[in-house]
Design an enzyme around this catalytic site. Structure first.
Site, short mmCIF file in Angstrom:
data_model
loop_
_atom_site.label_atom_id
_atom_site.label_comp_id
_atom_site.label_asym_id
_atom_site.label_seq_id
_atom_site.Cartn_x
_atom_site.Cartn_y
_atom_site.Cartn_z
CG ASP A 1 11.09 2.38 -24.84
OD1 ASP A 1 10.96 2.75 -23.66
OD2 ASP A 1 10.12 2.30 -25.63
CG HIS B 1 5.13 -1.15 -22.52
ND1 HIS B 1 4.65 -0.33 -23.51
CD2 HIS B 1 5.83 -0.35 -21.66
CE1 HIS B 1 5.03 0.92 -23.26
NE2 HIS B 1 5.74 0.93 -22.15
#
Length: 334
Positions: free
Chosen positions: A251, A182
């Site tokens: 993702d 992330h």
């Protein structure tokens, strides 16, 4: 016959659709919506939001991350599922009981998500916990790849019993790196042999059962210098060697681990060229608009096949089901 849908899955600002979002959902390149905690007040509000989305576009794929443990977007009005590691611990003590718990967890999750109006949850997590990845940790069933494969298969069986598609993540395994994709681009320096003997085991076993797979924003230097989600080599292995026929989700293309591929439209092009079928673009509306513009004319049948196809269970009627009551009690007790 399943009609193809656009490749972009985007997010929403809050718990109710605004007028700009209603217009955006009509864009042909948009094929799905993912809900986050900011979109959730309780299960009934989520059901209403999903209904409102479908009134705008009935063919959209509606998704959420509802794994259990610390990754659970909808909390009020639904079962508080344990972290999957708790089921893995029970499996070590009693393999039969642990397997049945995993089946029940998948079934209960599928029934509750379907009752809320959703099509899929991005679950199960098939990463093997190596004790170094805080972003995975107890989201993984186990540090033993064979236990992850067994419990992952049981969880998938439960989802399928509820009529819900199963989306495994994060191929070929995020458990062997400490960095969080992330906020960084993790690089896994292990040998390909190690990755094959550990991380790939659950994906190799479950590829025929899974309906969707999400690759990791991780570079596995022994195999390719590109992150797996942008790698034709990794996604080619998934299709050819592992025989996976389902939908490949990128993702989130806004994560730091995706930025190496360039600007938003470049990331989208790279993910599609590598073999992704649906692109997640979240928490960055400007990036989403750029990707939508770049994906005009692109459509795919694979994501559309994951829509929930049964009559949806009623939220108020779930507690009347003996199986729900038993599974709810066992899982909340973990």
């Amino acid at each position: 016959m399943t009609q193809p849908i656009g490749p972009v899955m985007l997010d929403l600002e809050g718990p109710r659709l605004n007028s700009a979002e209603k217009r955006l959902l009509l864009e042909p390149a948009v094929g799905g919506v993912i809900l986050f905690a900011r979109n959730v007040e309780d299960a009934y509000q989520v059901r209403k939001l999903c209904s409102d989305i479908r009134r705008v576009r009935g063919d959209l794929l509606l998704a959420v991350d509802q794994e259990g443990g610390r990754v659970q977007r909808i909390k009020k009005g639904l079962t508080r599922l344990p972290a999957m590691a708790r089921i893995g611990e029970r499996y070590v003590q009693d393999p039969e009981e642990g397997t049945l718990l995993a089946i029940d967890a998948g079934w209960l999750l599928g029934m509750e998500m379907a009752a809320c109006g959703l099509d899929i949850s991005f679950a199960p997590v098939l990463d093997v916990d190596s004790g170094i990845s805080s972003v995975i940790g107890d989201r993984s069933f186990s540090g033993d790849p064979h236990h992850v494969a067994q419990l992952g298969a049981a969880f998938v069986e439960g989802l399928h019993q509820a009529g819900m598609a199963a989306v495994g993540k994060h191929f070929p395994g995020h458990g062997g790196v400490a960095a969080d994709s992330h906020v960084a681009l993790p690089v896994d320096e292990r040998s390909m042999e190690t990755i094959k003997q550990r991380d790939l085991v659950p994906f190799e076993r479950l590829a025929p059962q899974l309906d969707g797979i999400m690759p990791a924003h991780v570079i596995y230097r022994a195999f390719d210098t590109r992150p797996a989600g942008f790698s034709p080599s990794w996604l080619g292995m998934l299709r050819e060697s592992l025989g996976f026929k389902g939908c490949i989700f990128s993702d989130d293309l806004s994560m730091a681990g995706a930025h190496e591929a360039g600007e938003p439209r470049e990331r989208a092009a790279a993910a599609l060229a590598a073999g992704c079928d649906m692109l997640l673009v979240c928490n960055d509306r400007a990036a989403a608009l750029d990707v939508i513009d770049a994906c005009q004319g692109v459509a795919n049948k694979r994501p559309a096949k994951l829509r929930y196809g049964r009559a949806r269970p009623d939220l108020d009627a779930l507690t009347a089901l003996g199986r729900w009551r038993r599974a709810h009690a066992k899982l909340e007790a973990l």
